[in-house]
Design a protein around this motif. Structure first.
Motif, PDB file in Angstrom:
ATOM      1  N   TRP A 218       0.841  -1.190   0.000  1.00  0.00           N
ATOM      2  CA  TRP A 218       0.000   0.000   0.000  1.00  0.00           C
ATOM      3  C   TRP A 218       0.881   1.248   0.000  1.00  0.00           C
ATOM      4  O   TRP A 218       2.105   1.161   0.138  1.00  0.00           O
ATOM      5  N   ASP A 219       0.264   2.385  -0.136  1.00  0.00           N
ATOM      6  CA  ASP A 219       0.982   3.659  -0.160  1.00  0.00           C
ATOM      7  C   ASP A 219       1.298   4.063   1.270  1.00  0.00           C
ATOM      8  O   ASP A 219       0.480   4.646   1.969  1.00  0.00           O
ATOM      9  N   CYS A 220       2.514   3.746   1.720  1.00  0.00           N
ATOM     10  CA  CYS A 220       2.930   3.961   3.100  1.00  0.00           C
ATOM     11  C   CYS A 220       3.838   5.175   3.192  1.00  0.00           C
ATOM     12  O   CYS A 220       4.894   5.215   2.553  1.00  0.00           O
ATOM     13  N   SER A 221       3.471   6.155   4.015  1.00  0.00           N
ATOM     14  CA  SER A 221       4.272   7.383   4.112  1.00  0.00           C
ATOM     15  C   SER A 221       5.487   7.215   5.018  1.00  0.00           C
ATOM     16  O   SER A 221       6.323   8.120   5.101  1.00  0.00           O
ATOM     17  N   ARG A 233       3.847   0.547  -9.019  1.00  0.00           N
ATOM     18  CA  ARG A 233       3.365   1.926  -8.855  1.00  0.00           C
ATOM     19  C   ARG A 233       1.844   1.957  -8.705  1.00  0.00           C
ATOM     20  O   ARG A 233       1.151   2.796  -9.285  1.00  0.00           O
ATOM     21  N   ARG A 234       1.348   1.031  -7.890  1.00  0.00           N
ATOM     22  CA  ARG A 234      -0.093   0.935  -7.627  1.00  0.00           C
ATOM     23  C   ARG A 234      -0.309   0.679  -6.136  1.00  0.00           C
ATOM     24  O   ARG A 234       0.486  -0.004  -5.497  1.00  0.00           O
ATOM     25  N   ASP A 235      -1.403   1.197  -5.606  1.00  0.00           N
ATOM     26  CA  ASP A 235      -1.805   0.871  -4.238  1.00  0.00           C
ATOM     27  C   ASP A 235      -2.625  -0.417  -4.302  1.00  0.00           C
ATOM     28  O   ASP A 235      -3.847  -0.396  -4.463  1.00  0.00           O
ATOM     29  N   ILE A 236      -1.918  -1.535  -4.198  1.00  0.00           N
ATOM     30  CA  ILE A 236      -2.556  -2.851  -4.320  1.00  0.00           C
ATOM     31  C   ILE A 236      -3.618  -3.049  -3.241  1.00  0.00           C
ATOM     32  O   ILE A 236      -4.717  -3.566  -3.501  1.00  0.00           O
ATOM     33  N   VAL A 237      -3.302  -2.636  -2.016  1.00  0.00           N
ATOM     34  CA  VAL A 237      -4.238  -2.840  -0.910  1.00  0.00           C
ATOM     35  C   VAL A 237      -5.540  -2.080  -1.146  1.00  0.00           C
ATOM     36  O   VAL A 237      -6.626  -2.617  -0.911  1.00  0.00           O
ATOM     37  N   LYS A 238      -5.451  -0.840  -1.595  1.00  0.00           N
ATOM     38  CA  LYS A 238      -6.674  -0.072  -1.844  1.00  0.00           C
ATOM     39  C   LYS A 238      -7.555  -0.773  -2.866  1.00  0.00           C
ATOM     40  O   LYS A 238      -8.793  -0.796  -2.730  1.00  0.00           O
ATOM     41  N   GLU A 239      -6.936  -1.352  -3.887  1.00  0.00           N
ATOM     42  CA  GLU A 239      -7.710  -2.076  -4.890  1.00  0.00           C
ATOM     43  C   GLU A 239      -8.449  -3.254  -4.258  1.00  0.00           C
ATOM     44  O   GLU A 239      -9.611  -3.533  -4.570  1.00  0.00           O
ATOM     45  N   ILE A 240      -7.770  -3.950  -3.333  1.00  0.00           N
ATOM     46  CA  ILE A 240      -8.395  -5.095  -2.661  1.00  0.00           C
ATOM     47  C   ILE A 240      -9.489  -4.621  -1.705  1.00  0.00           C
ATOM     48  O   ILE A 240     -10.588  -5.194  -1.663  1.00  0.00           O
ATOM     49  N   LYS A 314      -6.467   4.691   7.507  1.00  0.00           N
ATOM     50  CA  LYS A 314      -6.734   4.853   6.076  1.00  0.00           C
ATOM     51  C   LYS A 314      -7.705   3.796   5.550  1.00  0.00           C
ATOM     52  O   LYS A 314      -8.603   4.115   4.756  1.00  0.00           O
ATOM     53  N   TYR A 315      -7.559   2.544   6.003  1.00  0.00           N
ATOM     54  CA  TYR A 315      -8.308   1.442   5.390  1.00  0.00           C
ATOM     55  C   TYR A 315      -9.329   0.776   6.316  1.00  0.00           C
ATOM     56  O   TYR A 315     -10.117  -0.043   5.850  1.00  0.00           O
ATOM     57  N   SER A 316      -9.307   1.089   7.619  1.00  0.00           N
ATOM     58  CA  SER A 316     -10.272   0.565   8.596  1.00  0.00           C
ATOM     59  C   SER A 316     -10.477  -0.943   8.481  1.00  0.00           C
ATOM     60  O   SER A 316     -11.585  -1.424   8.220  1.00  0.00           O
ATOM     61  N   PRO A 317      -9.418  -1.740   8.685  1.00  0.00           N
ATOM     62  CA  PRO A 317      -9.564  -3.193   8.580  1.00  0.00           C
ATOM     63  C   PRO A 317     -10.457  -3.761   9.681  1.00  0.00           C
ATOM     64  O   PRO A 317     -10.560  -3.194  10.775  1.00  0.00           O
ATOM     65  N   ASP A 318     -11.099  -4.879   9.391  1.00  0.00           N
ATOM     66  CA  ASP A 318     -11.951  -5.567  10.364  1.00  0.00           C
ATOM     67  C   ASP A 318     -11.140  -6.511  11.248  1.00  0.00           C
ATOM     68  O   ASP A 318     -11.589  -6.877  12.332  1.00  0.00           O
ATOM     69  N   ILE A 319      -9.964  -6.909  10.754  1.00  0.00           N
ATOM     70  CA  ILE A 319      -9.112  -7.866  11.462  1.00  0.00           C
ATOM     71  C   ILE A 319      -7.683  -7.344  11.470  1.00  0.00           C
ATOM     72  O   ILE A 319      -7.197  -6.837  10.463  1.00  0.00           O
ATOM     73  N   MET A 320      -7.009  -7.476  12.608  1.00  0.00           N
ATOM     74  CA  MET A 320      -5.565  -7.270  12.683  1.00  0.00           C
ATOM     75  C   MET A 320      -4.918  -8.652  12.777  1.00  0.00           C
ATOM     76  O   MET A 320      -5.206  -9.419  13.695  1.00  0.00           O
ATOM     77  N   TRP A 321      -4.044  -8.952  11.815  1.00  0.00           N
ATOM     78  CA  TRP A 321      -3.438 -10.280  11.736  1.00  0.00           C
ATOM     79  C   TRP A 321      -1.917 -10.125  11.883  1.00  0.00           C
ATOM     80  O   TRP A 321      -1.192  -9.942  10.912  1.00  0.00           O
ATOM     81  N   TYR A 322      -1.459 -10.176  13.148  1.00  0.00           N
ATOM     82  CA  TYR A 322      -0.034 -10.035  13.418  1.00  0.00           C
ATOM     83  C   TYR A 322       0.730 -11.285  13.007  1.00  0.00           C
ATOM     84  O   TYR A 322       0.209 -12.407  13.053  1.00  0.00           O
TER      85      TYR A 322
END
Length: 568
Positions: A218-221, A233-240, A314-322
């Protein structure tokens, strides 16, 4: 020139020795051969798409680590500290606190236990090579290729000759980060992929957003090592994320807490290497293994936590998978602070879940927990849901003492795409479905690994198995989704689930025959119904058992069959 050549050779030798001595193990991949190889194995030549392209000249990012640090470190450290201080405020004022006691009070959301089936997208730089040495049994980890490629190991190791394979297929001059320009995602189509997962009956998706090399999808600052600044050169995560939202699927944030290398600055401003939780001297090899990373003073407070906070916001995930936690004490990783923040910002808005990969526990936390295999981690001890990876925590998965859990595995032995996978090590449709229903009967979810190839396409054999289970779930999903455990859970022949109100038991017959013995009794004057066609079945009591008759139409394809039994 001669002096430079000698220096280069010594650097290579030093790096190989370093890799042999310090390479960490994936939990399911620790393999010591009982008998040493007599000679170096002759590893194969890969198909053309999984070896170095003709005329490819290895290239790195336009700036080295020192140049990146000079340009970005001061600002990144400042922003990271600001984000970390915001986290402290949220946690100070929030319900959830950054300690084990508070984290343990959080309950797994009901929706997680209802969904049953998720997809784990194992895809990253390693997928360009897509290889790990074959094993007869147990897990194989192609997604550790980037680390393994530097060592030949010893003749007692399963990885004996690993570097020889790499040299044969990619060349001696080809380093880890030379894969980045080749990672173009040319065949990756998030919408089509998520639609396939939905057709397969999956209810949530967890991509490998950041694996152990620190390459972000993803686009990480907080890093230049991502798919927007490098590679496709794509935000793969946003697409998903967008595709999941469109198809009403939950989304999870897979996030490695540790990285194989990370540049940090000491008090004198000298660059060091924070490697897998340990501080080590800077090595020139970091330029080839950590390109694009921005050096900070404190890995956890100025990089790891702010990076995750930015993603969450940015993406508000439902799960955190450490993941990547098993070599470092949980108290040192920052995940208690991060978990409390995640719970607090979602409190009253939506229910969220975090897995059990917090790190190494304190002595009083792990005492007496693992008796068959010595473990010092907090897996199956702390977390909204526990995780099992090819049986690595199976001794503590007990349906009689139910806690939400999830098995992560693929249709083959491989974590990450493996070009060698074929019919000999891929589960059949029947094996796959039988494995899945047993997990559900024991109170678990299945997070199925889908291993995309180097350009983001799904291999045909994996696609077919997804369609197989999707077809089966369209018929028998009633016995899977939103169900709960019921004794005797899973036997050799039958997996049992029940409705939430306890009035209905579902028996999933794994090896359907004309006559099938069930260990559950219907209530008086009720029917036993085959679910897919809502057809009443003939049954009888004999010697204290229930024997159900299945007509030929239900056993012709030899796949599991689910029946519905009213018990209250």
């Amino acid at each position: 020139m001669k002096k430079l050549l000698i220096t280069f050779i010594l650097a290579i030798v030093a790096n190989i020795v370093f890799a042999q001595q310090t390479t960490p193990n994936a939990p399911g991949e620790t393999v010591i051969r009982n008998k040493a190889f007599e000679k170096m194995p002759e590893h194969p030549l890969a198909p053309a798409e999984y070896r170095r392209p003709k005329d490819y000249v290895p290239t790195l990012y336009k700036m080295n680590l020192a140049q990146i640090s000079e340009k970005y470190s001061a600002d990144t450290i400042k922003r990271g500290r600001k984000a970390y201080n915001e986290l402290l405020k949220v946690n100070e004022n929030g319900k959830w606190k950054p300690n084990g006691k508070s984290i343990d009070e959080h309950k797994c959301p009901e929706w997680f236990e209802d969904l049953k089936f998720g997809i784990f997208i194992d895809w990253g730089l390693w997928s360009i090579a897509s290889w790990a040495p074959k094993r007869e049994n147990g897990a194989m980890y192609p997604d550790w290729y980037e680390l393994r490629m530097y060592s030949n190991y010893t003749n007692k190791s399963h990885f004996w000759g690993f570097r020889n394979y790499h040299i044969k297929n990619w060349g001696e001059d080809f380093k880890r980060d030379h894969f980045i320009p080749l990672f173009q995602a040319k065949k990756f189509d998030a919408e089509k992929l998520i639609e396939l997962f939905k057709d397969a009956g999956a209810k949530y998706v967890v991509p490998f957003n950041k694996h152990h090399s620190g390459f972000c999808l993803w686009d990480c600052s907080y890093s230049l090592r991502d798919t927007v600044d490098m590679g496709p050169r794509r935000d793969i995560v946003k697409e998903i994320v967008d595709a999941c939202a469109k198809n009403s699927l939950k989304f999870g944030f897979y996030f490695s807490l540790t990285e194989w290398e990370y540049p940090v600055l000491d008090k004198d401003g000298k660059m060091q290497n924070f490697s897998w939780g340990q501080l080590k001297p800077y090595s020139p090899e970091m330029e080839y293994n950590a390109s694009g990373k921005i050096a900070v003073n404190d890995y956890v407070k100025e990089y790891l936590i702010p990076q995750a906070m930015e993603f969450i916001n940015k993406y508000s995930p439902d799960i955190m998978w450490y993941d990547g936690e098993w070599g470092v004490r949980a108290k040192e990783l920052g995940c208690y602070e991060l978990s409390a923040y995640y719970y607090n910002i979602n409190e009253g808005k939506k229910e969220v879940a975090i897995n059990d990969r917090y790190g190494i526990g304190e002595p009083d936390e792990i005492a007496g927990q693992f008796t068959k295999r010595k473990r010092n981690w907090l897996r199956t001890i702390r977390g909204d849901f526990f995780t099992d990876e090819f049986g690595d925590t199976s001794e503590r998965i007990d349906p009689a003492k139910h806690h939400a859990w999830e098995a992560c595995r693929g249709i083959s032995q491989s974590y990450g795409n493996n070009w060698q996978d074929n019919a000999t090590n891929v589960l059949s449709a029947k094996e796959f479905i039988s494995m899945f229903v047993d997990m559900v009967a024991r109170g678990g979810n299945l997070l199925l690994l889908v291993n995309l190839d180097g350009q983001g396409a799904i291999p045909e054999v994996q696609k077919q198995r997804l369609l197989d289970i999707g077809s089966w779930l369209k018929k028998y999903g009633k016995a899977i989704y939103s169900t709960r455990i019921v004794a005797p859970f899973a036997t050799k022949e039958v997996a049992y689930t029940q409705s939430k109100d306890g009035k209905t038991v579902y028996a999933i017959i794994k090896n359907p025959k004309a006559k099938n013995v069930l260990k559950v009794s219907p209530k008086a004057n009720s029917n036993i119904v085959e679910i897919s066609k809502n057809k009443n079945l003939a049954w009888e009591k004999a010697d204290g058992k229930i024997i159900v008759n299945l007509p030929e139409e239900f056993i012709v394809d030899n796949l599991p069959v689910a029946v519905e039994i009213q018990v209250k």
